[in-house]
Each structure stands twice: as structure tokens, then as C-alpha cells.
Design an enzyme around this catalytic site. Structure first.
Site: not given
Ligand code: IDP
Ligand code: MG
Length: 156
Positions: A9, A49, A57, A85, A91, A102, A112, A115, A126
Site C-alpha cells: 500500500k 473494495y 472506513f 495472509r 488487520t 503488519r 496497514n 493487502h 483481484e
Molecule cells: P484485511 O486487509 O486484513 O483483509 P479488511 O477487513 O478486509 O482487512 O479491510 C480492508 C482494509 O480496510 C484494511 O486492510 C484496512 O486498510 C481498512 N480497514 C478495515 N477496517 C478498518 C477500520 O476499522 N478502520 C480503518 N481502516 C480499516
Molecule cells: Mg480483506
């Protein structure tokens, strides 16, 4: 063999962490079969997304992902989707275990670093979103026979 889509990212690119993150995947034995530095458009971010649309968010996530270039990778290996993963970690940086990407490089919930596709279906979708058909390459690595046990005729 499974292929997964990884995105380093904007924070990972801006912080100069690309090489160190790619090295972790290469050290593990995963094969880089696609790589592209690119700027994600709002349209592509929305498609990628889609499942998060409407969440609190979401707008910030699209803003972040389109704010600066990303490095997209196609990584191939046995079980590459779940392996990546696990290597990414939880996350949110604060929750991610030490030893994960992370967990070792960040503290933020939204910035974070990385992805990774979370299922074979997501990986197929994807990969086709981010790479053209001839941008993911099939090639033999010289060390393949030492990364996998090939004595039975297939990778073990
Ligand atoms: P992942 O990337 O670990 O699969 P997901 O739940 O799919 O996590 O969320 C996608 C992305 O959205 C996360 O990687 C993060 O950048 C962002 N994100 C998810 N939840 C939050 C939140 O509660 N606050 C801010 N950003 C979030
Ligand atoms: Mg995800």
C-alpha cells in the site's frame, strides 16, 4: 500451485519498505510472477473494495489507496493465499503479532502496509483486476527443486 494478489500500500512504498517486504516473501520460497508499480484510480479502488462499500472506513480507505503509488505483486506457491495472509498478520497493526509484516512495521488501523487476497475466488478476481493476461508470467526457477520436494513428480 496457487497465485495470490498482494498490494504494498502507499504507506509501504512511501516508507521505503518494499524491498524488505518482498524479501520476506522470497525468503519463504514464494515466487514473484508479477510486479507493477502503479497509481490506483478511484474506479479501481471501488471495484477492489466493493465488499466494504458502505462501511464507516470505506471513504478513507479509497482516499488512502489512491493517494500515492502502490506496488502490486502476484505471488505463487503451494498454499500462497493463506501463507501470505499469515505472514501479513492481523488487520490492525496494534493487534498483529510480532514476526508478521503488519506486526513488525506498523501500528495503524488504516495504514496497514499490505493487502492480500483472502480466498481463491478473491485471488482470481483481484489478479484479473490488477494484471493483464500476459503480465503474470510462468517461468521455472533454478532453485525450484530445493524449495519443494519434487521427487514424487509434483511439488510437495
Ligand atoms: P484485511 O486487509 O486484513 O483483509 P479488511 O477487513 O478486509 O482487512 O479491510 C480492508 C482494509 O480496510 C484494511 O486492510 C484496512 O486498510 C481498512 N480497514 C478495515 N477496517 C478498518 C477500520 O476499522 N478502520 C480503518 N481502516 C480499516
Ligand atoms: Mg480483506
Amino acid at each position: 500451485m496457487e497465485t495470490t494478489l498482494i498490494i504494498l500500500k502507499p504507506d509501504a512504498v512511501q516508507r521505503g519498505l518494499m524491498g524488505r517486504i518482498i524479501s520476506r516473501f522470497e525468503d519463504k520460497g514464494l515466487q514473484v510472477v508479477g510486479a507493477k508499480l502503479m497509481r490506483i484510480t478511484p474506479e479501481l479502488a471501488a471495484e477492489h473494495y466493493q465488499s466494504h462499500q458502505g462501511k464507516p472506513f470505506y471513504d478513507g480507505l479509497v482516499q488512502f489507496m489512491t493517494s500515492s503509488p502502490v506496488l502490486v505483486l502476484a505471488l505463487r506457491g503451494l498454499g500462497s493465499i493463506s501463507v501470505c495472509r499469515k505472514m501479513m498478520g492481523a488487520t490492525f497493526g496494534q493487534d498483529a503479532e510480532p514476526g508478521t509484516i503488519r506486526g513488525d512495521f506498523g501500528l495503524s488501523r488504516s495504514f496497514n502496509l499490505i493487502h492480500g487476497s483472502d480466498s481463491p475466488e478473491a485471488a482470481a478476481k483481484e489478479l484479473s483486476l490488477f494484471f493483464g493476461a500476459n503480465e503474470v508470467l510462468d517461468f521455472e526457477r533454478a532453485q525450484a527443486g530445493w524449495i519443494y520436494d519434487m521427487t514424487g513428480g509434483s511439488a510437495e
